[in-house]
Design an enzyme around this catalytic site. Structure first.
Site, PDB file in Angstrom:
ATOM      1  N   SER A  20      -3.324 -28.171  12.115  1.00 47.38           N
ATOM      2  CA  SER A  20      -4.686 -27.654  12.046  1.00 47.38           C
ATOM      3  C   SER A  20      -4.836 -26.762  10.833  1.00 47.38           C
ATOM      4  O   SER A  20      -3.888 -26.471  10.112  1.00 47.38           O
ATOM      5  CB  SER A  20      -5.006 -26.865  13.303  1.00 47.38           C
ATOM      6  N   LYS A  21      -6.069 -26.332  10.662  1.00 44.72           N
ATOM      7  CA  LYS A  21      -6.377 -25.440   9.549  1.00 44.72           C
ATOM      8  C   LYS A  21      -5.593 -24.138   9.637  1.00 44.72           C
ATOM      9  O   LYS A  21      -5.465 -23.423   8.678  1.00 44.72           O
ATOM     10  CB  LYS A  21      -7.863 -25.106   9.566  1.00 44.72           C
ATOM     11  N   ARG A  22      -5.106 -23.863  10.827  1.00 45.76           N
ATOM     12  CA  ARG A  22      -4.413 -22.582  11.004  1.00 45.76           C
ATOM     13  C   ARG A  22      -3.026 -22.561  10.355  1.00 45.76           C
ATOM     14  O   ARG A  22      -2.499 -21.506  10.084  1.00 45.76           O
ATOM     15  CB  ARG A  22      -4.327 -22.240  12.494  1.00 45.76           C
ATOM     16  N   ASP A  23      -2.465 -23.738  10.120  1.00 45.49           N
ATOM     17  CA  ASP A  23      -1.146 -23.768   9.476  1.00 45.49           C
ATOM     18  C   ASP A  23      -1.342 -23.566   7.973  1.00 45.49           C
ATOM     19  O   ASP A  23      -1.530 -24.506   7.215  1.00 45.49           O
ATOM     20  CB  ASP A  23      -0.443 -25.100   9.772  1.00 45.49           C
TER      21      ASP A  23
END
Ligand code: GLU
Length: 319
Positions: A251-254
């Site tokens: 996800s964008k969180r990585d």
């Protein structure tokens, strides 16, 4: 008529390698078939969109080697290519749906809906199906509720099967009503993704939508909107999402997997493309490639997930 594809990034964060995969695939599909590509910035969610992300996304896509025939910086026959400047078109579509009796006001709050179960497969783009609480309200009940709350507007999903041929995943069958009536305009005045993207793809003459499988169940919703608005729908194809070895979506969180950080970390775009091409099966094993070398090799990638395991991760970061 030339085929027309698009990429439609959302500037609420930096592009990650999953977005790069989708953009590169849409680019390759059009360049292989001699089609045109538009880039549309999907900044309809004003609370989350940031101009700085929009600029960075355009730069990151260029870094990867992509170009496009029409877009926010270049302009084109369907300008503006920025959703926040296309609201008059969404309003017009909303009016049309309203006149045709396809909408109803919904007074449910987020907390009213919080306890509804989400779809089990984890790919639901709209969250839980709305059970229709406000659909059957009488005029009198609506009046009472309207006294202390601005409603959102929901689109009535038609009963019956919505079938389509996904260019990559094959035949798809959804039950319209089971997907639930969805919001087309929020109580705060924001138009929904479903309405905006349908109006945009139709008015921009898009013939081919190629996007991530996370949006697979948005397609029957958008097809219902195309039908209700009397618009011609494009062909749809959904490409697998990248997941880690445990099946968890990247996800964008990585943060280490955003294009910006790969670039800063000295990873060459050819290396990222080689990784994506190997995952897609366009080349046999990861090796640096340029985007244009992939044009003749591009082909549909089946399935809903591709595993980005430790071995691929270490290959990507190997200098
Ligand atoms: N803006 C959407 C996203 O970034 C893509 C929409 C679409 O391709 O239909 O996820």
């Amino acid at each position: 008529m030339a085929r027309r594809g698009r990429f439609a990034p959302t500037p609420s964060g930096l592009l990650h390698i999953g977005n790069a995969f989708a953009a590169a695939a849409a680019w390759l599909q059009m360049r292989q078939s001699g089609g045109e590509i538009a880039l549309r910035m999907e900044d309809i969610d004003k609370a989350r969109a940031r101009p700085a992300f929009a600029e960075q996304i355009l730069d990151d896509l260029r870094w990867l080697g992509l170009d496009w025939d029409e877009g926010p910086r270049e302009g084109g026959p369907h300008a503006p290519y920025v959703q926040s400047r296309r609201e008059a078109m969404y309003e017009e579509a909303l009016e049309q749906l309203k006149e045709e009796g396809r909408l109803y006001p919904c007074y449910c709050s987020r907390s009213d809906l919080a306890s509804l179960a989400s779809a089990p497969h984890g790919l639901a783009s709209e969250g839980a199906a709305y059970p229709g609480f406000c659909r059957g309200l009488t005029a009198e009940e609506r009046k009472i509720k309207a006294a202390d709350k601005t409603p959102s507007q929901r689109f009535v999903m038609p009963e019956g099967a919505i079938a389509f041929e996904d260019g990559w995943l094959g035949p798809q069958l959804f039950e319209g009503a089971a997907l639930g009536d969805f919001v087309v305009k929020r109580a705060d005045g924001m138009f929904s993704y479903q309405l905006a993207v349908t109006v945009d793809d139709a008015t921009m003459g898009i013939t081919d939508v190629l996007r991530g499988a996370d949006l697979l169940d948005s397609t029957p919703r958008q097809l219902a909107l195309y039908r209700a608005l009397g618009l011609k729908a494009p062909e749809f194809a959904h490409l697998p999402l990248l997941a880690d070895a445990d099946g968890v979506r990247l996800s964008k969180r990585d943060k280490s997997l955003t294009l910006a950080s790969l670039r800063e970390g000295g990873v060459a775009p050819e290396r990222l493309l080689g990784l994506l091409a190997a995952m897609a099966g366009w080349i046999d094993r990861p090796e640096p490639v340029e985007l244009r070398e992939l044009v003749p090799l591009f082909a549909p990638v089946r399935g809903q997930r591709l595993v980005f395991g430790k071995d691929l991760r270490s290959w990507l970061f190997k200098q």
